[in-house]
Design a protein around this motif. Structure first.
Motif, mmCIF file in Angstrom:
data_model
loop_
_atom_site.group_PDB
_atom_site.id
_atom_site.type_symbol
_atom_site.label_atom_id
_atom_site.label_comp_id
_atom_site.label_asym_id
_atom_site.label_seq_id
_atom_site.Cartn_x
_atom_site.Cartn_y
_atom_site.Cartn_z
ATOM 1 N N LYS A 38 -116.632 -56.226 9.802
ATOM 2 C CA LYS A 38 -115.477 -56.704 10.544
ATOM 3 C C LYS A 38 -115.461 -58.220 10.438
ATOM 4 C CE LYS A 38 -113.215 -56.846 15.058
ATOM 5 N NZ LYS A 38 -113.242 -56.350 16.467
ATOM 6 N N LEU A 39 -114.303 -58.780 10.093
ATOM 7 C CA LEU A 39 -114.122 -60.215 9.974
ATOM 8 C C LEU A 39 -113.063 -60.667 10.964
ATOM 9 C CD1 LEU A 39 -113.898 -60.464 6.062
ATOM 10 C CD2 LEU A 39 -115.951 -60.483 7.478
ATOM 11 N N ASN B 278 -113.812 -49.924 3.843
ATOM 12 C CA ASN B 278 -114.272 -49.845 5.224
ATOM 13 C C ASN B 278 -114.458 -51.236 5.828
ATOM 14 O OD1 ASN B 278 -114.994 -48.443 7.581
ATOM 15 N ND2 ASN B 278 -117.170 -48.513 7.073
ATOM 16 N N VAL B 279 -113.422 -52.057 5.689
ATOM 17 C CA VAL B 279 -113.427 -53.419 6.206
ATOM 18 C C VAL B 279 -112.341 -53.531 7.271
ATOM 19 C CG1 VAL B 279 -112.967 -55.839 5.633
ATOM 20 C CG2 VAL B 279 -114.353 -54.440 4.094
ATOM 21 N N ASP C 232 -109.429 -47.683 2.681
ATOM 22 C CA ASP C 232 -110.125 -47.199 3.881
ATOM 23 C C ASP C 232 -110.390 -48.324 4.874
ATOM 24 O OD1 ASP C 232 -110.200 -44.865 2.354
ATOM 25 O OD2 ASP C 232 -112.243 -45.216 1.668
ATOM 26 N N SER C 233 -109.434 -49.234 5.030
ATOM 27 C CA SER C 233 -109.666 -50.425 5.845
ATOM 28 C C SER C 233 -108.550 -50.623 6.869
ATOM 29 C CB SER C 233 -109.801 -51.662 4.945
ATOM 30 O OG SER C 233 -110.944 -51.551 4.112
ATOM 31 N N TYR C 234 -108.765 -51.563 7.790
ATOM 32 C CA TYR C 234 -107.857 -51.811 8.916
ATOM 33 C C TYR C 234 -107.633 -53.310 9.004
ATOM 34 C CZ TYR C 234 -106.252 -51.755 13.846
ATOM 35 O OH TYR C 234 -105.539 -51.899 15.012
ATOM 36 N N PHE C 235 -106.373 -53.735 8.816
ATOM 37 C CA PHE C 235 -106.010 -55.149 8.834
ATOM 38 C C PHE C 235 -105.005 -55.361 9.961
ATOM 39 C CE2 PHE C 235 -106.611 -53.771 4.346
ATOM 40 C CZ PHE C 235 -107.817 -54.421 4.104
ATOM 41 N N HIS C 236 -105.362 -56.218 10.955
ATOM 42 C CA HIS C 236 -104.449 -56.333 12.105
ATOM 43 C C HIS C 236 -104.544 -57.685 12.798
ATOM 44 C CE1 HIS C 236 -107.626 -55.254 15.281
ATOM 45 N NE2 HIS C 236 -108.237 -54.978 14.142
ATOM 46 N N GLU C 237 -103.391 -58.105 13.315
ATOM 47 C CA GLU C 237 -103.202 -59.336 14.094
ATOM 48 C C GLU C 237 -103.356 -60.582 13.213
ATOM 49 O OE1 GLU C 237 -102.102 -58.325 16.896
ATOM 50 O OE2 GLU C 237 -102.978 -56.322 16.776
ATOM 51 N N THR C 238 -102.640 -61.626 13.634
ATOM 52 C CA THR C 238 -102.718 -62.909 12.937
ATOM 53 C C THR C 238 -102.463 -64.029 13.927
ATOM 54 O OG1 THR C 238 -101.821 -64.259 11.129
ATOM 55 C CG2 THR C 238 -100.272 -62.849 12.286
ATOM 56 N N ARG C 239 -103.032 -65.174 13.683
ATOM 57 C CA ARG C 239 -102.825 -66.333 14.554
ATOM 58 C C ARG C 239 -101.583 -67.133 14.174
ATOM 59 N NH1 ARG C 239 -106.992 -67.699 17.890
ATOM 60 N NH2 ARG C 239 -108.874 -66.411 17.696
#
Length: 230
Positions: free
Chosen positions: A147-148, A172-173, A196-203
């Motif tokens: 997770k980053l 899986n990131v 297989d990953s989840y990318f969400h929200e931004t500043r």
């Protein structure tokens, strides 16, 4: 096994994660012309010559001057392609290819051509923003089970950047609260996979910011599959 985004988190107070070969923008002007029209679906390019810098296993650009009936604005959001910026004319339509063989004045490529590049439009084969005589793309590198997150804001600050990458991957990131730019920015890359990953929200979510996966600058033959974007 047992690791993953819920177990391992990297928090960035500046910058991000970079998967990158060695860039050389001046190489974009090193090219050789095609002397026979390339055929869509074909794997052969007939060149004026096959210079030493064309090496089997390396990545190259095949492109042509823009046909105004088909391509407008350089093909990149109304701006100019890198090849045009470096003085090679408007070339918004192109493909990144990997050379698999060279015989006489012909070379063969790995993935069939997406388009029939034409001699009448000054079709060329060019170096792909790196010098194959001295460097290579990142090859078969992967980022998995992480997770980053970012604790800062910044325009065009990508969470992960894959640049000059060949057959690299993310799996899986999870990326959360990207500083701006894109969660994953891919440029000058070939046959890369993001799954297989989840990318969400931004500043930063103003124009041109807050993208999920962004494919730029001739990235070709990539697979983006089974991801969640929010």
């Amino acid at each position: 096994r047992g690791n993953g985004p819920g177990r391992t988190t990297i928090s960035f107070s500046s910058g991000g994660m970079l998967m990158r070969g060695t860039p050389n923008e001046s190489s974009l002007s090193t090219s050789v012309p095609l002397i026979v029209d390339a055929v869509k679906g074909g794997k052969t390019l007939t060149l004026a010559s096959v210079p030493e810098w064309i090496k089997v296993g390396h990545l190259y650009i095949v492109d042509q001057l823009d046909d105004p009936a088909f391509v407008a604005g350089g093909g990149i959001e109304g701006g100019r392609s890198y090849r045009e910026i470096t003085g090679n004319g408007p070339r918004g339509l192109g493909q990144l290819v990997k050379i698999t063989g060279r015989t006489g004045n012909q070379v063969t490529v790995d993935v069939p051509l997406y388009y029939g590049f034409r001699v009448s439009r000054s079709a060329q084969l060019a170096q792909a923003a790196y010098n194959p005589m001295t460097s290579s793309p990142k090859y078969k590198c992967g980022i998995e089970d992480l997770k980053l997150t970012a604790t800062y804001s910044g325009r065009d600050q990508h969470m992960i950047r894959m640049e000059f990458a060949d057959s690299c991957w993310l799996r899986n990131v999870e990326t959360y609260n990207a500083a701006g730019g894109a969660h994953v920015f891919v440029d000058f890359s070939y046959r890369c996979e993001i799954r297989d990953s989840y990318f969400h929200e931004t500043r930063v979510n103003t124009g041109g910011q807050g993208y999920g996966v962004a494919l730029y600058h001739l990235s070709s033959a990539c697979l983006i599959e089974n991801n969640v974007f929010e």
